[in-house]
Write an enzyme that holds these catalytic residues in place. Sequence first.
Site: not given
Length: 383
Positions: A216, A220, A225, A258
């Site tokens: 991560h 944000d 991405v 997911y």
Amino acid sequence: MDPSLFTSQSPGDLVSIETVWGKDYAYVPHPLPPAWEFPIEVWPLLNEATNRLSLLEGIGSTLPNPGLLLRPLRDREAIRSSEIEGTYANPRELLLFELKPRESQSAEDPANDQREVLNYRRALEHAEQTELPLCLRLLRELHHILLTGVRGADRTPGEFRRLQVAIGTKGRFVPPPPHLIGDLLSPFEAFLHRKDRPYHPLVDCFLAHYQFETIHPFADGNGRVGRLLLSIMVQQACGLSKPWLHLSEFFESRREEYYGGLFGISTDGDWSRWIAYCLKGVASQATTTVERCKRLLNAREDFKNRAQAIGGSARLQGIVDGVFESPLVRITELRDRFNIDYKTARTDVEKLVAAKILAELPDQYPKTYYAPEIFAIAYEGLE
Ligand SMILES: Nc1ncnc2c1ncn2[C@@H]1O[C@H](COP(=O)(O)OP(=O)(O)OP(=O)(O)O)[C@@H](O)[C@H]1O
């Protein structure tokens, strides 16, 4: 984050951290590849996924005009991937916003979401066209495109985070502390470039997606991405001529799995469940896309015949072809594109409306036309 959920199979370490919400634990993943053997029972899913992907490449690579399929695919992916993060724009709004972008007037203005979805589409186009290999610089460029001009001053477009973040309600998952991001991203980038691959290239894409999301690296936009990177990785890893395969639609429809799949790797090292889930997603998305492509090709043929029946000049055929790539049509835009006068462009549009190829989009000034049949196929389920 609850440390008791992490078992001895976890492919990472927990570290204690001080945060604005108090003392907590953060998860630090080990570098890829994992100590995991691809299970024999998942082979059929891998076969199915690669077969479906070959069919998709087969139909995609022989298209008379790849834009016919790429345009709806990009729009669909931008809408679905943004939707996973609670950012909503329907295709009509997205296309109209693109024709006439505007500044938002307040935090509640739908223009905010429309801009973010349009940014996603543009980031996808950038990723498709760039000369850069898959690398950290490209990730920062994609992040920059995605978050430029959107609400929220703390989003630092194009920069890795300097803050601790947490994912989900009550900090269900806490990614690594910011000072470790650099150390984690270097081996991640090396994995993207690695030539000797222990697993099938498609499997590597999903390992990389897990690793990226777990690190991560941004404050944000990590979900989006990461899914942009996934689309491009799948194209490159599987040697597709274009990025025909996107997975956000599948992730969105099975969102709990997911998130659960990603979490299950960190807690239990359950790579097999995650990979099986993703391979099912590949087969499902490839099949849906092949079907959509066939329907678009049929519609194109039918439109050509209809344009022929009304005296089909090369220009009329050109307008019809253009509708697949630029779904909204304005008379002034045709005038400029074909270098004709306004009256001739208007007559062309009237002919196409009479042939029921184009229809006027209600409540738009200047008058805007679209092809309802193409719209229905390209954007099915998104309105
Ligand atoms: N347990 C988990 N481990 C790793 N990644 C996860 C986990 N659960 C969800 N994710 C990923 O994190 C994304 C959401 O992250 P977050 O809510 O922090 O949003 P973000 O970084 O602001 O990104 P975006 O704005 O694109 O959502 C999900 O879309 C998914 O890809």
